[in-house]
Design a protein around this motif. Structure first.
Motif, PDB file in Angstrom:
ATOM      1  N   ASP A 217     -34.945  25.160  -8.134  1.00 33.75           N
ATOM      2  CA  ASP A 217     -35.270  23.601  -8.252  1.00 33.75           C
ATOM      3  C   ASP A 217     -34.073  22.868  -7.931  1.00 33.75           C
ATOM      4  O   ASP A 217     -34.255  21.439  -8.124  1.00 33.75           O
ATOM      5  CB  ASP A 217     -34.428  23.198  -9.858  1.00 33.75           C
ATOM      6  CG  ASP A 217     -33.372  23.944 -10.740  1.00 33.75           C
ATOM      7  OD1 ASP A 217     -32.611  24.772  -9.527  1.00 33.75           O
ATOM      8  OD2 ASP A 217     -33.065  23.457 -11.838  1.00 33.75           O
ATOM      9  N   ASP A 218     -33.266  22.922  -7.038  1.00 28.47           N
ATOM     10  CA  ASP A 218     -32.452  22.878  -5.977  1.00 28.47           C
ATOM     11  C   ASP A 218     -33.403  21.468  -5.173  1.00 28.47           C
ATOM     12  O   ASP A 218     -34.384  22.388  -4.645  1.00 28.47           O
ATOM     13  CB  ASP A 218     -32.025  23.319  -5.735  1.00 28.47           C
ATOM     14  CG  ASP A 218     -30.580  23.881  -6.266  1.00 28.47           C
ATOM     15  OD1 ASP A 218     -29.932  22.924  -7.186  1.00 28.47           O
ATOM     16  OD2 ASP A 218     -29.977  25.331  -6.096  1.00 28.47           O
ATOM     17  N   PRO A 219     -32.867  21.229  -4.253  1.00 28.04           N
ATOM     18  CA  PRO A 219     -33.809  20.113  -3.143  1.00 28.04           C
ATOM     19  C   PRO A 219     -34.065  21.241  -2.025  1.00 28.04           C
ATOM     20  O   PRO A 219     -33.674  21.817  -1.722  1.00 28.04           O
ATOM     21  CB  PRO A 219     -32.919  19.285  -2.552  1.00 28.04           C
ATOM     22  CG  PRO A 219     -31.634  18.758  -4.131  1.00 28.04           C
ATOM     23  CD  PRO A 219     -31.448  20.432  -4.404  1.00 28.04           C
ATOM     24  N   VAL A 220     -35.176  20.636  -1.582  1.00 30.80           N
ATOM     25  CA  VAL A 220     -36.310  21.442  -0.632  1.00 30.80           C
ATOM     26  C   VAL A 220     -35.626  21.267   0.522  1.00 30.80           C
ATOM     27  O   VAL A 220     -34.873  22.308   1.208  1.00 30.80           O
ATOM     28  CB  VAL A 220     -37.574  20.686  -0.768  1.00 30.80           C
ATOM     29  CG1 VAL A 220     -38.087  21.261   1.194  1.00 30.80           C
ATOM     30  CG2 VAL A 220     -38.894  20.976  -1.208  1.00 30.80           C
ATOM     31  N   ILE A 221     -34.995  19.785   0.830  1.00 23.44           N
ATOM     32  CA  ILE A 221     -33.918  20.175   2.097  1.00 23.44           C
ATOM     33  C   ILE A 221     -32.899  21.216   2.439  1.00 23.44           C
ATOM     34  O   ILE A 221     -32.387  21.657   2.907  1.00 23.44           O
ATOM     35  CB  ILE A 221     -33.789  18.408   2.621  1.00 23.44           C
ATOM     36  CG1 ILE A 221     -33.297  18.667   3.686  1.00 23.44           C
ATOM     37  CG2 ILE A 221     -32.335  18.244   1.355  1.00 23.44           C
ATOM     38  CD1 ILE A 221     -34.378  18.252   5.215  1.00 23.44           C
ATOM     39  N   GLU A 222     -32.187  20.961   1.157  1.00 22.00           N
ATOM     40  CA  GLU A 222     -31.230  22.495   0.575  1.00 22.00           C
ATOM     41  C   GLU A 222     -31.320  23.508   0.973  1.00 22.00           C
ATOM     42  O   GLU A 222     -30.590  24.320   1.575  1.00 22.00           O
ATOM     43  CB  GLU A 222     -30.501  22.120  -0.298  1.00 22.00           C
ATOM     44  CG  GLU A 222     -28.891  22.901  -1.193  1.00 22.00           C
ATOM     45  CD  GLU A 222     -29.059  23.163  -2.157  1.00 22.00           C
ATOM     46  OE1 GLU A 222     -28.825  24.017  -3.260  1.00 22.00           O
ATOM     47  OE2 GLU A 222     -28.435  21.587  -2.996  1.00 22.00           O
ATOM     48  N   ARG A 223     -32.197  23.972   0.682  1.00 22.25           N
ATOM     49  CA  ARG A 223     -33.085  25.476   0.995  1.00 22.25           C
ATOM     50  C   ARG A 223     -33.095  25.907   2.856  1.00 22.25           C
ATOM     51  O   ARG A 223     -32.520  26.665   2.804  1.00 22.25           O
ATOM     52  CB  ARG A 223     -33.916  25.066   1.048  1.00 22.25           C
ATOM     53  CG  ARG A 223     -35.161  26.815   0.255  1.00 22.25           C
ATOM     54  CD  ARG A 223     -36.128  26.945  -0.915  1.00 22.25           C
ATOM     55  NE  ARG A 223     -35.392  26.231  -1.887  1.00 22.25           N
ATOM     56  CZ  ARG A 223     -35.977  25.643  -2.797  1.00 22.25           C
ATOM     57  NH1 ARG A 223     -37.488  25.469  -2.391  1.00 22.25           N
ATOM     58  NH2 ARG A 223     -35.738  25.705  -3.596  1.00 22.25           N
ATOM     59  N   ILE A 224     -33.175  24.199   3.629  1.00 21.37           N
ATOM     60  CA  ILE A 224     -33.335  24.291   4.968  1.00 21.37           C
ATOM     61  C   ILE A 224     -32.029  25.219   5.257  1.00 21.37           C
ATOM     62  O   ILE A 224     -31.651  25.010   6.196  1.00 21.37           O
ATOM     63  CB  ILE A 224     -34.310  23.882   5.330  1.00 21.37           C
ATOM     64  CG1 ILE A 224     -35.190  23.579   4.919  1.00 21.37           C
ATOM     65  CG2 ILE A 224     -33.718  23.621   7.342  1.00 21.37           C
ATOM     66  CD1 ILE A 224     -36.169  22.074   5.255  1.00 21.37           C
ATOM     67  N   LEU A 225     -31.215  24.245   4.807  1.00 23.02           N
ATOM     68  CA  LEU A 225     -29.288  23.899   4.784  1.00 23.02           C
ATOM     69  C   LEU A 225     -28.402  25.043   4.474  1.00 23.02           C
ATOM     70  O   LEU A 225     -27.947  25.452   5.728  1.00 23.02           O
ATOM     71  CB  LEU A 225     -29.003  22.832   4.495  1.00 23.02           C
ATOM     72  CG  LEU A 225     -28.820  21.731   4.675  1.00 23.02           C
ATOM     73  CD1 LEU A 225     -28.578  20.620   4.604  1.00 23.02           C
ATOM     74  CD2 LEU A 225     -28.880  21.422   6.423  1.00 23.02           C
ATOM     75  N   THR A 226     -29.393  25.971   3.817  1.00 22.80           N
ATOM     76  CA  THR A 226     -28.448  27.246   3.417  1.00 22.80           C
ATOM     77  C   THR A 226     -28.077  28.145   4.335  1.00 22.80           C
ATOM     78  O   THR A 226     -26.978  28.670   4.206  1.00 22.80           O
ATOM     79  CB  THR A 226     -29.039  27.516   2.159  1.00 22.80           C
ATOM     80  OG1 THR A 226     -29.181  26.482   1.293  1.00 22.80           O
ATOM     81  CG2 THR A 226     -28.490  28.949   1.415  1.00 22.80           C
ATOM     82  N   PRO A 227     -29.616  29.076   4.915  1.00 22.59           N
ATOM     83  CA  PRO A 227     -28.987  29.560   6.070  1.00 22.59           C
ATOM     84  C   PRO A 227     -28.622  29.144   7.163  1.00 22.59           C
ATOM     85  O   PRO A 227     -27.548  30.112   7.322  1.00 22.59           O
ATOM     86  CB  PRO A 227     -30.469  30.398   6.262  1.00 22.59           C
ATOM     87  CG  PRO A 227     -31.191  29.081   6.230  1.00 22.59           C
ATOM     88  CD  PRO A 227     -31.052  28.275   4.641  1.00 22.59           C
ATOM     89  N   ARG A 228     -28.430  28.459   7.743  1.00 16.61           N
ATOM     90  CA  ARG A 228     -27.395  28.011   8.433  1.00 16.61           C
ATOM     91  C   ARG A 228     -25.983  27.866   8.219  1.00 16.61           C
ATOM     92  O   ARG A 228     -25.583  28.166   8.912  1.00 16.61           O
ATOM     93  CB  ARG A 228     -28.160  26.659   9.501  1.00 16.61           C
ATOM     94  CG  ARG A 228     -29.294  26.100   9.872  1.00 16.61           C
ATOM     95  CD  ARG A 228     -29.992  24.975  10.001  1.00 16.61           C
ATOM     96  NE  ARG A 228     -30.925  25.025  11.028  1.00 16.61           N
ATOM     97  CZ  ARG A 228     -32.174  25.264  10.693  1.00 16.61           C
ATOM     98  NH1 ARG A 228     -32.921  25.676   9.426  1.00 16.61           N
ATOM     99  NH2 ARG A 228     -32.703  25.870  11.417  1.00 16.61           N
ATOM    100  N   ILE A 229     -26.118  26.724   7.304  1.00 14.76           N
ATOM    101  CA  ILE A 229     -24.120  27.119   6.736  1.00 14.76           C
ATOM    102  C   ILE A 229     -23.450  28.650   6.523  1.00 14.76           C
ATOM    103  O   ILE A 229     -22.779  29.377   7.067  1.00 14.76           O
ATOM    104  CB  ILE A 229     -24.490  26.458   4.981  1.00 14.76           C
ATOM    105  CG1 ILE A 229     -24.543  24.926   5.342  1.00 14.76           C
ATOM    106  CG2 ILE A 229     -23.078  26.575   5.049  1.00 14.76           C
ATOM    107  CD1 ILE A 229     -24.612  24.159   4.053  1.00 14.76           C
ATOM    108  N   ALA A 230     -24.808  29.344   5.930  1.00 10.84           N
ATOM    109  CA  ALA A 230     -24.756  30.527   5.835  1.00 10.84           C
ATOM    110  C   ALA A 230     -23.612  31.781   7.673  1.00 10.84           C
ATOM    111  O   ALA A 230     -23.124  31.847   7.544  1.00 10.84           O
ATOM    112  CB  ALA A 230     -25.320  31.868   4.992  1.00 10.84           C
ATOM    113  N   LEU A 231     -24.441  30.868   8.107  1.00  7.92           N
ATOM    114  CA  LEU A 231     -24.802  31.456   9.774  1.00  7.92           C
ATOM    115  C   LEU A 231     -22.973  30.924  10.367  1.00  7.92           C
ATOM    116  O   LEU A 231     -22.325  31.806  11.274  1.00  7.92           O
ATOM    117  CB  LEU A 231     -26.037  31.306  10.035  1.00  7.92           C
ATOM    118  CG  LEU A 231     -26.914  32.099   9.841  1.00  7.92           C
ATOM    119  CD1 LEU A 231     -27.814  32.171  10.606  1.00  7.92           C
ATOM    120  CD2 LEU A 231     -26.502  33.837  10.856  1.00  7.92           C
TER     121      LEU A 231
END
Length: 493
Positions: A217-231
């Motif tokens: 239920d979090d914003p879709v754009i956050e889902r795109i940022l998550t792996p990039r922040i992790a890396l």
């Protein structure tokens, strides 16, 4: 207008779902980070999806609920999102955009880094050469993970892929060297997010884990940022602080679906199954950020986990992932139905860099030979099982029956383990030997004679085989007839 954090624009023409259309802008680029201030003083954040002439389409990370276009101010940062990097991330639990969920203060770092990052220059790549031991026996023995490798897990909805991902993140080690894990969860249910936090609590308390959790239920754009922040966090921990970092990303299928949704919002022309035409290059921009850099300490190893819709391995996400990565671990519904955990389909799984990180001087001298023999014997056992389904076990030769016994030993003794059980490589290989020794010595042609002698392998003739497995005519074998002259016995001859 204001120069505080960039130029502020107050002309918000329209709010549409999670999108804000800002007018009167100039010099704005894609993926630019935006700070949004509401009339009440509340702060929100966004990313530029599209810019055309004097219009910018901004995806608001927290959504546009409660926003009044008349009182909104948007400040464009002039560049992509940046996050602090450093060891302060270790032991922290954050959401998909790096904000704390553990009740602690915001994460600080010695410097900031752009989350977009860049793939490692092939000229500066160091070849992988050492293993990352996951504590999962069937993975370590048959599809060894190597430092700097990208090895995905292919699964199907309903299989315990998240449990396996959490187990690998909780148990993985590198022999005596500084090691940590970055776990990026994308599109998780709240129950799954809670499970991951509980499963990794011990590693987090030890200061060896960075946990980023993006829920469904979090914003879709956050889902795109998550792996990039992790890396981005992992790269600094590896190449600056000298740690070996394992990045586990689950589920990449939900990431690709978020990418498809954002692409549709941008009005881009869809490609196969409505995914954007740049899906391949986008996935590559993530996966290729792992590896080892010549002249720098540490390494980044990536284990992406993805579910194959309808079990279709030719679906764009697993298909393109397979082209980019160096092998795959495939989970099997059939193995899962037999009550085996982890339900790895060993014959469909492969680690292309295994020989770089296993064998003499790295794991054990007999590792590669045992793995090759296990897979060859399992392939023969599968053929025998298919034959037994047609003609019945009683019609099989004594050697073929031994292969059925081997398959059972492989699944029950070698592959099966508890989801909270760390199994060492030595213990896994010894279990593999036990399974192999259910076969006659003559069937173990891929193992050197010295190893067979050391482990007590012996040759058996057909009569001994029949006696040991309950051959035709023995009452101990419930599948064979008691009358040696029965039609079934004649058919077996």
């Amino acid at each position: 207008m204001s120069r505080s954090g960039g130029i502020e624009y107050t002309t918000v023409r329209e709010l549409r779902g999670p999108l804000a259309i800002v007018a009167g802008v100039s010099g704005i680029g894609w993926d630019e980070y935006v700070r949004i201030t509401l009339a009440s003083g509340e702060r929100r954040h966004g990313v530029v999806l599209d810019a055309d002439r004097d219009l910018a389409v901004v995806q608001v990370l927290e959504g546009t609920a409660g926003m009044d276009p008349e009182g909104v101010r948007a400040a464009f940062s002039g560049g992509p999102l940046r996050v602090p990097v450093g060891t302060d991330w270790l032991g922290r639990v954050c959401n998909g955009r790096g904000e704390p969920l553990d009740g602690g203060p915001p994460v600080f770092g010695s410097r900031d880094a752009e989350v977009g990052g860049a793939p490692i220059n092939p000229v500066r790549r160091e070849p992988p050469s050492e293993p990352v031991l996951t504590g999962v026996g069937v993975v370590d023995a048959l599809t060894t993970l190597v430092r700097g490798q990208k090895l995905p897990v292919f699964s199907v909805a309903g299989l315990p892929h998240l449990e396996l991902a959490a187990q690998i993140a909780a148990q993985a080690t590198t022999a005596g060297e500084a090691f940590c894990v970055v776990f990026a969860g994308m599109g998780l249910t709240h129950a799954d997010a809670s499970f991951v936090r509980d499963a990794l609590e011990e590693r987090s308390a030890a200061g060896e884990l960075v946990l980023l959790l993006n829920t469904a239920d979090d914003p879709v754009i956050e889902r795109i940022l998550t792996p990039r922040i992790a890396l981005t966090v992992a790269e600094h921990l590896a190449f600056t602080d000298g740690r070996h970092v394992l990045v586990v990303m689950a589920d990449m299928t939900t990431y690709a679906e978020a990418l498809r949704e954002v692409s549709a919002a941008r009005g881009e022309v869809p490609a196969r199954r409505a995914y954007p035409g740049y899906l391949y290059s986008d996935l590559a921009s993530l996966y290729e950020r792992c590896g080892r850099v010549r002249g720098r300490p540490g390494s980044v190893t990536v284990v992406p986990v993805l579910t194959m819709p309808a079990g279709d391995i030719t679906h764009p996400v697993p298909d393109l992932t397979g082209y980019i990565t160096e092998g795959q671990i495939v989970l099997s519904p059939e193995t899962h139905a037999r009550g085996v955990y982890p339900p790895v389909d060993a014959l469909s799984s492969l680690s292309r860099l295994m020989r770089k990180g296993a064998g003499p001087g790295r794991t054990r001298d007999d590792h590669l030979d045992v793995a090759a023999q296990l897979l060859a014997s399992l392939a023969r056992a599968r053929q025998v099982r298919d034959l037994a389904d047609l003609v019945g076990r009683a019609a099989l030769s004594p050697t073929d029956r031994r292969y059925l016994d081997f398959e059972e030993a492989f699944l029950r003794d070698f592959a099966d383990q508890r989801d909270d059980e760390p199994r060492g490589l030595d213990a896994s290989l010894e279990r593999g030997w036990r399974a192999l020794l259910t076969l006659p010595r003559g069937q173990l042609s891929m193992l050197p004679a010295g190893l067979l002698d050391a482990h007590g392998a012996r040759e058996s003739d057909d009569h001994e085989d029949a006696d040991e497995v309950g051959g035709p005519g023995r009452p101990e074998d419930p599948d064979s007839p008691e009358d040696p002259d029965s039609p079934e016995e004649e058919a077996s001859r």
